[in-house]
Design a protein around this motif. Structure first.
Motif, PDB file in Angstrom:
ATOM      1  N   ILE A   1       0.849  -1.190   0.000  1.00 34.64           N
ATOM      2  CA  ILE A   1       0.000   0.000   0.000  1.00 34.64           C
ATOM      3  C   ILE A   1       0.882   1.236   0.000  1.00 34.64           C
ATOM      4  O   ILE A   1       1.654   1.459   0.945  1.00 34.64           O
ATOM      5  N   PRO A   2       0.802   2.044  -1.060  1.00 35.58           N
ATOM      6  CA  PRO A   2       1.620   3.264  -1.113  1.00 35.58           C
ATOM      7  C   PRO A   2       1.143   4.283  -0.091  1.00 35.58           C
ATOM      8  O   PRO A   2      -0.039   4.326   0.271  1.00 35.58           O
ATOM      9  N   LYS A   3       2.055   5.092   0.378  1.00 35.45           N
ATOM     10  CA  LYS A   3       1.691   6.116   1.357  1.00 35.45           C
ATOM     11  C   LYS A   3       1.074   7.302   0.627  1.00 35.45           C
ATOM     12  O   LYS A   3       1.768   8.081  -0.029  1.00 35.45           O
ATOM     13  N   ILE A   4      -0.245   7.398   0.709  1.00 37.75           N
ATOM     14  CA  ILE A   4      -0.945   8.545   0.138  1.00 37.75           C
ATOM     15  C   ILE A   4      -1.938   9.055   1.172  1.00 37.75           C
ATOM     16  O   ILE A   4      -2.353   8.322   2.075  1.00 37.75           O
ATOM     17  N   GLU A   5      -2.304  10.282   1.044  1.00 35.43           N
ATOM     18  CA  GLU A   5      -3.288  10.846   1.959  1.00 35.43           C
ATOM     19  C   GLU A   5      -4.679  10.431   1.490  1.00 35.43           C
ATOM     20  O   GLU A   5      -5.089  10.730   0.369  1.00 35.43           O
ATOM     21  N   SER A   6      -5.393   9.706   2.339  1.00 36.41           N
ATOM     22  CA  SER A   6      -6.692   9.179   1.944  1.00 36.41           C
ATOM     23  C   SER A   6      -7.722  10.294   1.821  1.00 36.41           C
ATOM     24  O   SER A   6      -7.845  11.138   2.722  1.00 36.41           O
ATOM     25  N   PRO A   7      -8.479  10.307   0.716  1.00 39.01           N
ATOM     26  CA  PRO A   7      -9.537  11.303   0.564  1.00 39.01           C
ATOM     27  C   PRO A   7     -10.841  10.867   1.227  1.00 39.01           C
ATOM     28  O   PRO A   7     -11.839  11.587   1.155  1.00 39.01           O
ATOM     29  N   TYR A   8     -10.837   9.691   1.868  1.00 37.43           N
ATOM     30  CA  TYR A   8     -12.073   9.123   2.390  1.00 37.43           C
ATOM     31  C   TYR A   8     -12.160   9.251   3.903  1.00 37.43           C
ATOM     32  O   TYR A   8     -11.147   9.149   4.610  1.00 37.43           O
ATOM     33  N   SER A   9     -13.364   9.456   4.390  1.00 39.06           N
ATOM     34  CA  SER A   9     -13.586   9.497   5.837  1.00 39.06           C
ATOM     35  C   SER A   9     -14.203   8.173   6.270  1.00 39.06           C
ATOM     36  O   SER A   9     -15.099   7.646   5.600  1.00 39.06           O
ATOM     37  N   ILE A  10     -13.704   7.624   7.358  1.00 34.53           N
ATOM     38  CA  ILE A  10     -14.232   6.361   7.869  1.00 34.53           C
ATOM     39  C   ILE A  10     -14.577   6.523   9.337  1.00 34.53           C
ATOM     40  O   ILE A  10     -14.063   7.413  10.023  1.00 34.53           O
ATOM     41  N   ARG A  11     -15.472   5.668   9.796  1.00 32.95           N
ATOM     42  CA  ARG A  11     -15.786   5.633  11.229  1.00 32.95           C
ATOM     43  C   ARG A  11     -15.993   4.182  11.644  1.00 32.95           C
ATOM     44  O   ARG A  11     -16.441   3.345  10.848  1.00 32.95           O
ATOM     45  N   LYS A  12     -15.639   3.893  12.872  1.00 31.34           N
ATOM     46  CA  LYS A  12     -15.880   2.560  13.401  1.00 31.34           C
ATOM     47  C   LYS A  12     -17.360   2.423  13.731  1.00 31.34           C
ATOM     48  O   LYS A  12     -17.964   3.324  14.317  1.00 31.34           O
ATOM     49  N   MET A  13     -17.933   1.300  13.329  1.00 23.63           N
ATOM     50  CA  MET A  13     -19.356   1.091  13.555  1.00 23.63           C
ATOM     51  C   MET A  13     -19.612   0.531  14.959  1.00 23.63           C
ATOM     52  O   MET A  13     -18.769  -0.167  15.530  1.00 23.63           O
ATOM     53  N   ASP A  14     -20.785   0.846  15.479  1.00 25.47           N
ATOM     54  CA  ASP A  14     -21.222   0.348  16.784  1.00 25.47           C
ATOM     55  C   ASP A  14     -22.557  -0.350  16.577  1.00 25.47           C
ATOM     56  O   ASP A  14     -23.606   0.295  16.525  1.00 25.47           O
ATOM     57  N   ILE A  15     -22.539  -1.673  16.440  1.00 25.98           N
ATOM     58  CA  ILE A  15     -23.791  -2.348  16.117  1.00 25.98           C
ATOM     59  C   ILE A  15     -24.637  -2.639  17.352  1.00 25.98           C
ATOM     60  O   ILE A  15     -25.691  -3.285  17.249  1.00 25.98           O
ATOM     61  N   ASP A  16     -24.188  -2.158  18.531  1.00 25.20           N
ATOM     62  CA  ASP A  16     -25.110  -2.093  19.668  1.00 25.20           C
ATOM     63  C   ASP A  16     -26.081  -0.932  19.464  1.00 25.20           C
ATOM     64  O   ASP A  16     -27.103  -0.846  20.140  1.00 25.20           O
ATOM     65  N   ASN A  17     -25.726  -0.056  18.531  1.00 29.23           N
ATOM     66  CA  ASN A  17     -26.599   1.037  18.123  1.00 29.23           C
ATOM     67  C   ASN A  17     -27.517   0.527  17.012  1.00 29.23           C
ATOM     68  O   ASN A  17     -27.055  -0.043  16.022  1.00 29.23           O
ATOM     69  N   VAL A  18     -28.820   0.729  17.166  1.00 29.67           N
ATOM     70  CA  VAL A  18     -29.792   0.157  16.233  1.00 29.67           C
ATOM     71  C   VAL A  18     -29.567   0.646  14.804  1.00 29.67           C
ATOM     72  O   VAL A  18     -29.700  -0.124  13.844  1.00 29.67           O
ATOM     73  N   SER A  19     -29.214   1.906  14.639  1.00 29.57           N
ATOM     74  CA  SER A  19     -29.035   2.428  13.279  1.00 29.57           C
ATOM     75  C   SER A  19     -27.864   1.757  12.572  1.00 29.57           C
ATOM     76  O   SER A  19     -27.943   1.439  11.375  1.00 29.57           O
ATOM     77  N   ASP A  20     -26.776   1.501  13.308  1.00 33.04           N
ATOM     78  CA  ASP A  20     -25.638   0.809  12.703  1.00 33.04           C
ATOM     79  C   ASP A  20     -25.952  -0.669  12.460  1.00 33.04           C
ATOM     80  O   ASP A  20     -25.508  -1.250  11.462  1.00 33.04           O
ATOM     81  N   LEU A  21     -26.700  -1.288  13.368  1.00 33.35           N
ATOM     82  CA  LEU A  21     -27.114  -2.675  13.173  1.00 33.35           C
ATOM     83  C   LEU A  21     -27.955  -2.797  11.903  1.00 33.35           C
ATOM     84  O   LEU A  21     -27.736  -3.689  11.076  1.00 33.35           O
ATOM     85  N   ASN A  22     -28.894  -1.858  11.719  1.00 30.18           N
ATOM     86  CA  ASN A  22     -29.734  -1.867  10.521  1.00 30.18           C
ATOM     87  C   ASN A  22     -28.923  -1.564   9.265  1.00 30.18           C
ATOM     88  O   ASN A  22     -29.169  -2.146   8.201  1.00 30.18           O
ATOM     89  N   LEU A  23     -27.957  -0.662   9.391  1.00 34.54           N
ATOM     90  CA  LEU A  23     -27.100  -0.329   8.250  1.00 34.54           C
ATOM     91  C   LEU A  23     -26.304  -1.558   7.812  1.00 34.54           C
ATOM     92  O   LEU A  23     -26.195  -1.847   6.607  1.00 34.54           O
TER      93      LEU A  23
END
Length: 303
Positions: A148-170
């Motif tokens: 994996i080359p070292k580049i600045e990622s243009p993407y935003s990510i977040r860790k999911m919490d599937i104890d949260n209903v919205s993330d579980l449904n997602l």
């Protein structure tokens, strides 16, 4: 339910009984006894679907032998196929070497031989001599990796919490409608994805779920020192694997290992993969599919 005679002794053969609380409890007891986990939490979640079918033998009221049949649709090299996977193969210690597993195997093979494109299983290496009796042969799986080359990622990510209903449904909705991303991709089996991501007691990917917002994709991933381990990609549209790798790479990440085979593996290093204590076996007439195409079953499709 039907009666079967094995070595002069009468047993009851039952199947598709997961909604019977008493029988399911006996199945869970045997699973705990042999494998130290059970399926009750998954069943109560509502994500156990009709494609996971139980086949068992009872000695009076005691469950003594079992096979789980998972009917799974895959997109294989662009074509839809229906495969039947055997899992949770087990027999009570006091009933082993009496032909019980053989009767269950023969029952399932006869019942499903005209309803699927292939039978397969992941055999514990201690019982590799059992399955060839039914026509199964071991086949190799292959694993892809890349720098994996070292580049600045243009993407935003977040860790999911599937104890949260919205993330579980997602997670469920994305898995349910996921587009095939790999050379061998599971199709429309969100129930099994949910099992691995929240309801498998021995191991769970619950802490390994990341939502890449700009790609509308879920990555199932882990990190081992400077290596990214990418287990799966769930997205409703086809996306580029390299975009997911770039999104998931940290400042420390130098390489990635994929637990699936990309459709186009030309730019990856492809090597033989051997899962610890387990061997993929397929019915012999399907051996060439794996010999010729260097495939790998995605980790979340195992049962």
């Amino acid at each position: 339910m039907k009666n079967v005679m094995i070595n002069g002794k009468n047993y009851k053969l039952i199947s598709n009984y997961q909604d019977d609380n008493e029988l399911r409890n006996r199945f869970n007891l045997l699973t705990q006894q042999i494998y130290n986990f059970d399926f009750e939490k998954w069943y109560n979640s509502g994500f156990w679907k009709e494609n996971c079918i139980l086949y068992s033998l009872l000695d009076n009221d005691k469950m003594v032998s079992h096979i789980t049949v998972s009917v799974i649709d895959f997109i294989v090299l662009g074509k839809k196929k229906r495969f039947v996977q055997f899992g949770t193969v087990m027999t009570d210690e006091q009933y082993r070497n009496q032909g019980l597993s053989r009767v269950l195997m023969e029952t399932v093979l006869e019942e499903w031989k005209d309803k699927c494109d292939m039978f397969y299983l992941f055999a514990n290496d201690s019982v590799l001599d059992f399955y060839p009796k039914f026509g199964f042969v071991p086949v190799d799986e292959y694993q892809a990796s890349t720098k994996i080359p070292k580049i600045e990622s243009p993407y935003s990510i977040r860790k999911m919490d599937i104890d949260n209903v919205s993330d579980l449904n997602l997670l469920y909705e994305t898995a349910k409608n996921a587009e095939a991303q790999f050379a061998l991709s599971m199709h429309d089996n969100a129930g099994l994805v949910m099992f691995y991501c929240n309801y498998f007691e021995l191991f769970s990917f619950k802490e390994n779920l990341f939502y890449i917002q700009d790609l509308h994709a879920i990555a199932v991933a882990d990190y081992e020192e400077d290596t990214l381990i990418l287990y799966d990609i769930l997205a409703k549209e086809k996306i580029e694997i390299k975009d997911v790798l770039n999104a998931m790479a940290t400042e420390q990440t130098k390489s990635a290992i994929l637990k699936f085979m990309p459709i186009d593996s030309e730019n990856y290093e492809v090597t033989l993969f051997k899962e610890e204590d387990s061997t993929l076996m397929v019915m012999g007439d399907k051996e060439e599919l794996f010999k010729n195409n260097k495939l790998m079953f995605p980790m979340l499709s195992h049962t």
